[in-house]
Design an enzyme around this catalytic site. Structure first.
Site, mmCIF file in Angstrom:
data_model
loop_
_atom_site.group_PDB
_atom_site.id
_atom_site.type_symbol
_atom_site.label_atom_id
_atom_site.label_comp_id
_atom_site.label_asym_id
_atom_site.label_seq_id
_atom_site.Cartn_x
_atom_site.Cartn_y
_atom_site.Cartn_z
ATOM 1 N N ASP A 1 -13.233 20.835 -5.138
ATOM 2 C CA ASP A 1 -14.453 20.059 -5.629
ATOM 3 C C ASP A 1 -14.848 20.401 -7.089
ATOM 4 O O ASP A 1 -14.825 21.425 -7.698
ATOM 5 C CB ASP A 1 -15.726 20.487 -4.999
ATOM 6 C CG ASP A 1 -17.015 19.879 -5.033
ATOM 7 O OD1 ASP A 1 -16.973 18.411 -4.541
ATOM 8 O OD2 ASP A 1 -18.024 20.197 -5.457
ATOM 9 N N GLU B 1 -10.492 17.111 -7.971
ATOM 10 C CA GLU B 1 -11.650 16.156 -8.045
ATOM 11 C C GLU B 1 -11.985 16.173 -9.799
ATOM 12 O O GLU B 1 -12.721 17.061 -10.012
ATOM 13 C CB GLU B 1 -12.800 16.357 -7.207
ATOM 14 C CG GLU B 1 -13.772 15.213 -7.340
ATOM 15 C CD GLU B 1 -15.256 15.359 -6.899
ATOM 16 O OE1 GLU B 1 -16.032 14.387 -6.747
ATOM 17 O OE2 GLU B 1 -15.712 16.724 -7.028
HETATM 18 C C1 NOJ Z 1 -18.312 16.411 -5.395
HETATM 19 C C2 NOJ Z 1 -18.665 15.944 -3.910
HETATM 20 O O1 NOJ Z 1 -17.759 14.931 -3.615
HETATM 21 C C3 NOJ Z 1 -19.926 15.473 -3.621
HETATM 22 O O2 NOJ Z 1 -20.046 14.920 -2.271
HETATM 23 C C4 NOJ Z 1 -21.088 16.673 -4.075
HETATM 24 O O3 NOJ Z 1 -22.412 16.354 -3.581
HETATM 25 C C5 NOJ Z 1 -20.738 17.210 -5.332
HETATM 26 N N1 NOJ Z 1 -19.360 17.464 -5.614
HETATM 27 C C6 NOJ Z 1 -21.451 18.812 -5.376
HETATM 28 O O4 NOJ Z 1 -20.718 19.761 -4.771
#
Ligand code: NOJ
Length: 532
Positions: A194, A251
């Site tokens: 993430d 990500e």
């Molecule tokens: C990216 C995640 O995909 C999202 O859903 C989340 O709110 C944020 N990161 C914070 O962790």
């Protein structure tokens, strides 16, 4: 040497809270996923990615974590997790989990300790406390700093319940080494990282000069060696449940390919998501440009960039492709005001063509749960049922992400549509008009979205030209996208307004919609066999 499995895997994203509810609590859970493994095996996916299931107060749907090595009771137990991994492996499905290293929950023991310990304490050094805030804004809206009762401020790039870790503190590095090892030992095939680009912040936390400059919390050089060390950890765990090495997908939202280059290194994380197909208008030239960009990045780096058409953060595909495409990058505010017409039939035609494009492109693909049913964004969720902190932190100006996170409809004519046994209220409401979009309904409807996904995934497995590899563009009009892959495969999509002729000497093996006297109608794609 054989290519690692992740280079052409099709991964299905299970948004756990909304997938299947085995204990009739109104929220999905791990036993629910287990009960639906046969569905996923029949769909034809190679792996599932589970969104966070860790103990959490759920201020950001589980991305606010209290214990990185546990399972929240609402989702089941560690034993349920182990059983799920084992049963999935028996069906040839790998399990990928979410690692959230940028921040934890404000209920995490370390943060509670830091709050109690006060300014200047060792406990505060694991986070980013300062006597005065800078001008950074939270990515969810509002300021990125919250004041503590003793007058200090702590940084949170997301909600105030999600304090950012200080990645220059050795305890934080050691914690995540241990977390990775914990889950790798339990048989996870890969991890999704993430916000892989925000862990380090520029040391002196400078103000952001303007909204258009690169923020000092992105892409800091220390990430390079951190991810090298994570890669070494991944590589040190040979798998006993399935062949091939452990994977990791980062990500990273990027618009400049130079940013992707920072992460696509031979010894770092093996994959970086490619979100670009979701962020460009439905137009041949735009799609061609992002495909070429990715092919270039993959070729020069030897890395891998799975294609993504939907996830739990983005407006559902059939709605996104059914709006004025000038709004594609930021539809949220217009959708919130109801200021944009959403043409679902058109968006659905395009989504069907888009998934044939995604699955024909070289490389891996991530599918988001419910997209295989053609679920639209649920825009009419009442404000007082909305959960997403982005909705609340913007005072409702941004519609937020709840509309793409609605519980899956499995069967029946009314909520909860088989999501749970019996009439439970679900954590987010489901629309009253989804009876035709349930798994059961689509399984019995010839030509449904679900049937299209199943046919495409089956063909993708069988066709020697599909999966990772090369592609060659075919000269075509500005309204078309066409490419070949060897041996004997051709893809063609018509993104114009009028039907286009199909190439001579080809046989259609799969079409996203009906053809028009042998021609390819607008917003339609085909897979062709050239070997006839
Ligand atoms: C990216 C995640 O995909 C999202 O859903 C989340 O709110 C944020 N990161 C914070 O962790």
């Amino acid at each position: 040497m054989a290519e690692p499995w992740w280079r052409d895997a099709v991964v299905y994203q299970v948004y756990l809270r909304s997938f299947a509810d085995a204990d009739a609590s109104g929220e999905g859970d791990l036993p629910g996923v287990r009960s639906r493994l046969p569905y996923l095996a029949d769909l034809g996916v190679d792996a599932i990615w589970l969104n966070p299931f860790y103990p959490s107060p759920m201020h950001d749907s589980g991305y606010d974590i209290v214990d990185y090595c546990g399972v929240d009771a609402r989702f089941g137990t560690l034993e349920d997790f182990d059983i799920l991994v084992r049963d999935a492996a028996d069906l040839g499905i790998r399990v990928i989990i979410d690692i959230v290293p940028n921040h934890c929950s404000s209920q995490h023991p370390w943060f509670r300790e830091a709050m109690g310990a006060g300014p200047g304490s060792e406990a505060r050094k694991r986070f980013i406390f300062r006597d005065a805030p800078n001008n950074w804004q939270s990515l969810f809206g509002g300021p990125a700093w919250t004041r503590t009762p003793d007058g200090q401020w702590y940084l949170h790039l997301f909600d105030s319940t999600q304090p950012d870790f200080n990645w220059r503190h050795p305890d934080v590095v050691a914690l995540f080494d241990q977390v990775l090892r914990f889950w790798l030992k339990r048989g996870v095939a890969a991890v999704r990282i993430d916000m892989a680009n925000t862990l380090f912040k520029e040391r002196d936390l400078p103000d952001l000069p303007s909204a258009s400059t690169a923020a000092p919390y992105y892409d800091q050089p220390e990430l390079r060696s951190l991810y090298r060390s994570w890669r070494r950890i991944l590589d040190s765990y040979p798998s006993d449940t399935f062949p091939g090495p452990r994977g990791a997908v980062a990500e990273i939202w990027f618009s400049d390919p130079d940013i992707a280059r920072l992460y696509l290194t031979k010894d770092g994380l093996p994959q970086v998501f490619n979100f670009r197909l979701m962020l460009v208008p439905w137009a041949a030239a735009d799609l061609r440009a992002v495909i070429d960009e990715a092919r270039g990045l993959v070729a020069e780096s030897g890395g891998s960039m799975p294609w993504v058409l939907g996830n739990h953060d983005i407006t559902r595909m059939v709605s996104r492709l059914g709006i004025d495409q000038a709004l594609i990058r930021r539809p949220s505010a217009a959708l919130r005001r109801g200021a944009v017409e959403v043409d679902i039939p058109r968006g659905t035609r395009r989504a069907r063509a888009a998934v044939l494009l995604q699955l024909a492109l070289p490389g891996a693909a991530y599918l988001y749960q419910g997209d295989e049913l053609g679920l639209p964004e649920y825009l009419a969720i009442p404000d007082d049922r909305r959960k997403d902190p982005t909705f609340h932190r913007t005072g409702g100006a941004a519609i937020g992400r709840d509309g793409c996170r609605v519980p899956m409809p499995w069967s029946g004519n009314a909520p909860p549509y088989g999501f749970a046994d019996g009439p439970v209220p679900t954590w987010l409401p489901q629309p009253p008009d989804w009876a035709a979009l349930t798994v059961a309904a689509e399984l019995s409807e010839t030509g449904s979205m679900l049937q299209l996904y199943r046919a495409a995934l089956l063909l993708r497995r069988e066709h020697p030209a599909l999966g990772d590899g090369e592609m060659t563009w075919v000269e075509s009009s500005n309204a078309e996208l066409a490419f070949t892959r060897e041996p004997g495969f051709e893809f063609m999509a018509n993104l114009g307004d009028s039907p286009a002729p199909l190439p001579a000497g080809c046989r259609v093996i799969l079409a996203s919609g009906p053809l028009d006297s042998g021609r390819l109608p607008a917003d339609t794609a085909v897979w062709l066999d050239r070997a006839v």
